[in-house]
Motif scaffolding. Structure first.
Motif, mmCIF file in Angstrom:
data_model
loop_
_atom_site.group_PDB
_atom_site.id
_atom_site.type_symbol
_atom_site.label_atom_id
_atom_site.label_comp_id
_atom_site.label_asym_id
_atom_site.label_seq_id
_atom_site.Cartn_x
_atom_site.Cartn_y
_atom_site.Cartn_z
ATOM 1 N N PRO A 37 56.911 51.435 42.890
ATOM 2 C CA PRO A 37 56.777 52.193 44.141
ATOM 3 C C PRO A 37 56.115 51.364 45.239
ATOM 4 C CG PRO A 37 55.101 52.865 42.567
ATOM 5 C CD PRO A 37 56.014 51.933 41.833
ATOM 6 N N SER A 38 56.184 51.846 46.462
ATOM 7 C CA SER A 38 55.546 51.159 47.588
ATOM 8 C C SER A 38 54.060 50.975 47.311
ATOM 9 C CB SER A 38 55.728 51.964 48.872
ATOM 10 O OG SER A 38 57.098 52.059 49.205
ATOM 11 N N GLY A 39 53.553 49.762 47.618
ATOM 12 C CA GLY A 39 52.144 49.494 47.435
ATOM 13 C C GLY A 39 51.751 49.055 46.042
ATOM 14 N N CYS A 40 52.740 48.797 45.172
ATOM 15 C CA CYS A 40 52.409 48.432 43.787
ATOM 16 C C CYS A 40 52.087 46.949 43.637
ATOM 17 C CB CYS A 40 53.544 48.813 42.840
ATOM 18 S SG CYS A 40 55.038 47.810 43.036
ATOM 19 N N GLY A 41 52.381 46.141 44.669
ATOM 20 C CA GLY A 41 52.049 44.719 44.620
ATOM 21 C C GLY A 41 53.222 43.786 44.421
ATOM 22 N N LYS A 42 54.442 44.307 44.413
ATOM 23 C CA LYS A 42 55.603 43.449 44.117
ATOM 24 C C LYS A 42 55.864 42.427 45.224
ATOM 25 C CE LYS A 42 58.823 47.159 45.513
ATOM 26 N NZ LYS A 42 57.772 48.163 45.838
ATOM 27 N N SER A 43 55.748 42.811 46.490
ATOM 28 C CA SER A 43 55.957 41.853 47.580
ATOM 29 C C SER A 43 54.814 40.846 47.652
ATOM 30 C CB SER A 43 56.092 42.584 48.923
ATOM 31 O OG SER A 43 57.315 43.305 48.979
ATOM 32 N N THR A 44 53.602 41.290 47.336
ATOM 33 C CA THR A 44 52.463 40.370 47.283
ATOM 34 C C THR A 44 52.700 39.305 46.221
ATOM 35 O OG1 THR A 44 50.942 42.110 47.993
ATOM 36 C CG2 THR A 44 49.978 40.198 46.893
ATOM 37 N N LEU A 45 53.211 39.723 45.074
ATOM 38 C CA LEU A 45 53.501 38.782 43.991
ATOM 39 C C LEU A 45 54.593 37.805 44.408
ATOM 40 C CD1 LEU A 45 53.224 37.727 41.140
ATOM 41 C CD2 LEU A 45 54.645 39.635 40.341
ATOM 42 N N LEU A 46 55.633 38.291 45.078
ATOM 43 C CA LEU A 46 56.718 37.411 45.527
ATOM 44 C C LEU A 46 56.194 36.393 46.536
ATOM 45 C CD1 LEU A 46 59.906 37.321 45.061
ATOM 46 C CD2 LEU A 46 60.042 38.197 47.385
ATOM 47 N N ASN A 47 55.360 36.844 47.447
ATOM 48 C CA ASN A 47 54.795 35.936 48.450
ATOM 49 C C ASN A 47 53.871 34.898 47.813
ATOM 50 O OD1 ASN A 47 56.071 36.986 50.747
ATOM 51 N ND2 ASN A 47 54.541 38.608 50.953
ATOM 52 N N ALA A 48 53.211 35.274 46.729
ATOM 53 C CA ALA A 48 52.369 34.315 46.010
ATOM 54 C C ALA A 48 53.229 33.239 45.356
ATOM 55 C CB ALA A 48 51.525 35.036 44.961
ATOM 56 N N ILE A 49 54.367 33.647 44.780
ATOM 57 C CA ILE A 49 55.289 32.678 44.180
ATOM 58 C C ILE A 49 55.826 31.737 45.256
ATOM 59 C CG2 ILE A 49 57.482 32.387 42.942
ATOM 60 C CD1 ILE A 49 56.964 35.157 41.680
ATOM 61 N N ALA A 50 56.108 32.306 46.429
ATOM 62 C CA ALA A 50 56.644 31.509 47.538
ATOM 63 C C ALA A 50 55.612 30.575 48.139
ATOM 64 C CB ALA A 50 57.189 32.437 48.619
ATOM 65 N N GLY A 51 54.325 30.869 47.932
ATOM 66 C CA GLY A 51 53.269 30.061 48.533
ATOM 67 C C GLY A 51 52.826 30.576 49.881
ATOM 68 N N LEU A 52 53.321 31.749 50.264
ATOM 69 C CA LEU A 52 52.956 32.323 51.562
ATOM 70 C C LEU A 52 51.619 33.053 51.502
ATOM 71 C CD1 LEU A 52 56.451 33.790 52.537
ATOM 72 C CD2 LEU A 52 55.474 31.576 53.175
ATOM 73 N N LEU A 53 51.178 33.367 50.277
ATOM 74 C CA LEU A 53 49.931 34.101 50.098
ATOM 75 C C LEU A 53 49.210 33.513 48.882
ATOM 76 C CD1 LEU A 53 48.558 36.592 51.447
ATOM 77 C CD2 LEU A 53 49.555 37.973 49.631
ATOM 78 N N PRO A 54 48.148 32.751 49.088
ATOM 79 C CA PRO A 54 47.476 32.108 47.953
ATOM 80 C C PRO A 54 46.799 33.138 47.060
ATOM 81 C CG PRO A 54 46.210 31.809 49.965
ATOM 82 C CD PRO A 54 47.512 32.418 50.376
ATOM 83 N N PRO A 55 46.944 33.030 45.740
ATOM 84 C CA PRO A 55 46.285 33.971 44.834
ATOM 85 C C PRO A 55 44.788 33.716 44.770
ATOM 86 C CG PRO A 55 47.395 32.256 43.586
ATOM 87 C CD PRO A 55 47.758 32.045 45.032
ATOM 88 N N SER A 56 44.047 34.710 44.342
ATOM 89 C CA SER A 56 42.597 34.548 44.175
ATOM 90 C C SER A 56 42.286 33.772 42.905
ATOM 91 C CB SER A 56 41.926 35.929 44.130
ATOM 92 O OG SER A 56 42.196 36.652 45.316
ATOM 93 N N SER A 57 43.120 33.960 41.879
ATOM 94 C CA SER A 57 42.969 33.204 40.634
ATOM 95 C C SER A 57 44.278 33.283 39.858
ATOM 96 C CB SER A 57 41.814 33.764 39.791
ATOM 97 O OG SER A 57 42.077 35.103 39.405
ATOM 98 N N GLY A 58 44.371 32.455 38.816
ATOM 99 C CA GLY A 58 45.594 32.412 38.018
ATOM 100 C C GLY A 58 46.471 31.248 38.425
ATOM 101 N N ASP A 59 47.586 31.083 37.712
ATOM 102 C CA ASP A 59 48.479 29.954 37.960
ATOM 103 C C ASP A 59 49.933 30.383 38.075
ATOM 104 O OD1 ASP A 59 46.911 27.572 38.140
ATOM 105 O OD2 ASP A 59 46.460 27.754 36.007
ATOM 106 N N ILE A 60 50.686 29.603 38.856
ATOM 107 C CA ILE A 60 52.136 29.741 38.973
ATOM 108 C C ILE A 60 52.737 28.403 38.554
ATOM 109 C CG2 ILE A 60 54.076 30.177 40.530
ATOM 110 C CD1 ILE A 60 51.989 31.653 42.346
ATOM 111 N N VAL A 61 53.641 28.430 37.581
ATOM 112 C CA VAL A 61 54.236 27.211 37.043
ATOM 113 C C VAL A 61 55.754 27.297 37.179
ATOM 114 C CG1 VAL A 61 54.444 25.708 35.026
ATOM 115 C CG2 VAL A 61 52.354 27.040 35.369
#
Length: 368
Positions: A37-61
């Protein structure tokens, strides 16, 4: 071996944690759909994968390379936005070739690449037009072509069909599926539409409030939802949730439904747990698992026949959805299009318990 890995990814904005420890992996050539649903974090996650939004912690490989701190231009990804983001002063051919030109690819190679992509997307006749001369579906295909021509390691789609009308959504959805089948590209796709998720994905991730609720194939998500949220969110109409109680009376364990001691059904074959007598449960059944007698699966091991009052009839052409009501509880059944049924009548429904799943109302998790 996983091609894309998301490891314990978290994103906090101010005092609000948007992503709460996301773990996902995707094989090369896979089609991963993030749905929720809206606001669940899916676009935030996509933007993190893209590098448009740096994560606070964790890794993308990606392909064995940690890209968490890499600039978006260094990640070798391509993103398709819902707004198309085409350059209005350029032709279709120039829009598709632009990324190659910026990379210093020579003109002859650019022209060859553009022609190949245009042929794949069937937009060869549009190459000399400008975006203002295109329909919404054509613009989306150009946006896809601009991403495809780069041959990136990963394609990211951010709700690319949300601006299209219903008929065009179906057409472009089919084109995206064909594109994946023909190119074997690795795709991450965001949508709130569970029909898109079911038809496109090789793997689905269901998100709620920044947490993964379930990861699985479309069949696993649909037939064996991990909890009540996934069961309710995936499927249209939604899964029927019938309150029940485990009963060992008569020497055979079953589930009493509708608060009616005479309406007892067998325990679904999928449930192997020894449930305590009197335990409250929720029995989940998809509408297609509740039918008229003529549509009931002759191969089913356990069919329950239950009469209930018909309170709504919804013809859809290929079949008819019928709402039944018994002792104050309602459910939706999928019946044949030509079934003889009338409002207010007592109708004999067939419950296919082979297709049922049982949930714990306290934990909301599926009981195996």
């Amino acid at each position: 071996m996983s091609f894309l890995e998301i490891k314990n990814l978290r994103k906090k904005i101010g005092n609000v944690e948007i992503l709460k420890g996301i773990d996902i992996d995707l094989e090369k050539g896979g089609f991963l759909v993030l749905v929720g649903p809206s606001g669940c974090g899916k676009s935030t996650l996509l933007n993190a994968i893209a590098g448009l939004l740096p994560p606070s912690s964790g890794d993308i490989v990606i392909d064995g390379q940690i890209v968490t701190d890499l600039h978006p231009s260094k990640r070798d990804i391509a993103m398709v936005f819902q707004s198309y983001a085409l350059y209005p002063n350029m032709t279709v051919e120039e829009n598709i070739a632009f990324a190659l030109e910026m990379r210093g690819v020579d003109k002859a190679s650019r022209e060859t690449a553009v022609k190949q992509v245009a042929k794949t997307l069937q937009i060869e006749h549009l190459l000399k037009r400008r975006p203002s001369q295109l329909s919404g579906g054509q613009r989306q295909r150009v946006a896809m072509g601009r991403a495809l021509v780069r041959q990136p390691r990963v394609f990211l789609f951010d709700e690319p069909l949300s601006n299209l009308d219903a008929k065009l959504r179906v057409e472009v959805r089919a084109e995206i599926k064909a594109l994946h089948q023909n190119t074997h590209a690795t795709i991450v796709y965001v949508t709130h539409d569970q029909i898109e998720a079911m038809t496109l994905a090789t793997k689905i991730v269901v998100l709620k409030e920044g947490m993964v609720q379930q990861v699985g194939t479309p069949a696993e998500i649909y037939n064996r939802p991990a909890n009540l949220f996934v069961a309710d969110f995936m499927g249209s109409p939604a899964m029927n949730m019938l309150k029940g109680r485990v009963s060992d009376a008569g020497g055979q364990q079953g589930i009493v439904l509708f608060g009616n001691e005479t309406t007892k059904v067998a325990m679904p074959p999928s449930v192997t747990a020894d449930l305590a007598d009197g335990k409250d449960v929720i029995l989940g059944l998809r509408p297609e698992a509740i039918t008229d007698a003529g549509l009931a699966d002759p191969q089913a091991r356990s069919i329950a026949r239950i009469e209930a009052e018909v309170t709504m009839i919804e013809p859809t052409g290929s079949d008819t959805f019928v709402t039944g009501r018994l002792d104050g509880a309602s459910f939706t059944a999928r019946t044949r299009s030509d079934v003889l049924v009338e409002l207010g009548q007592k109708f004999p429904f067939s419950f296919n318990l082979d297709k049922a799943v049982v949930f714990d109302p306290q934990t909301t998790s599926r009981i195996d």
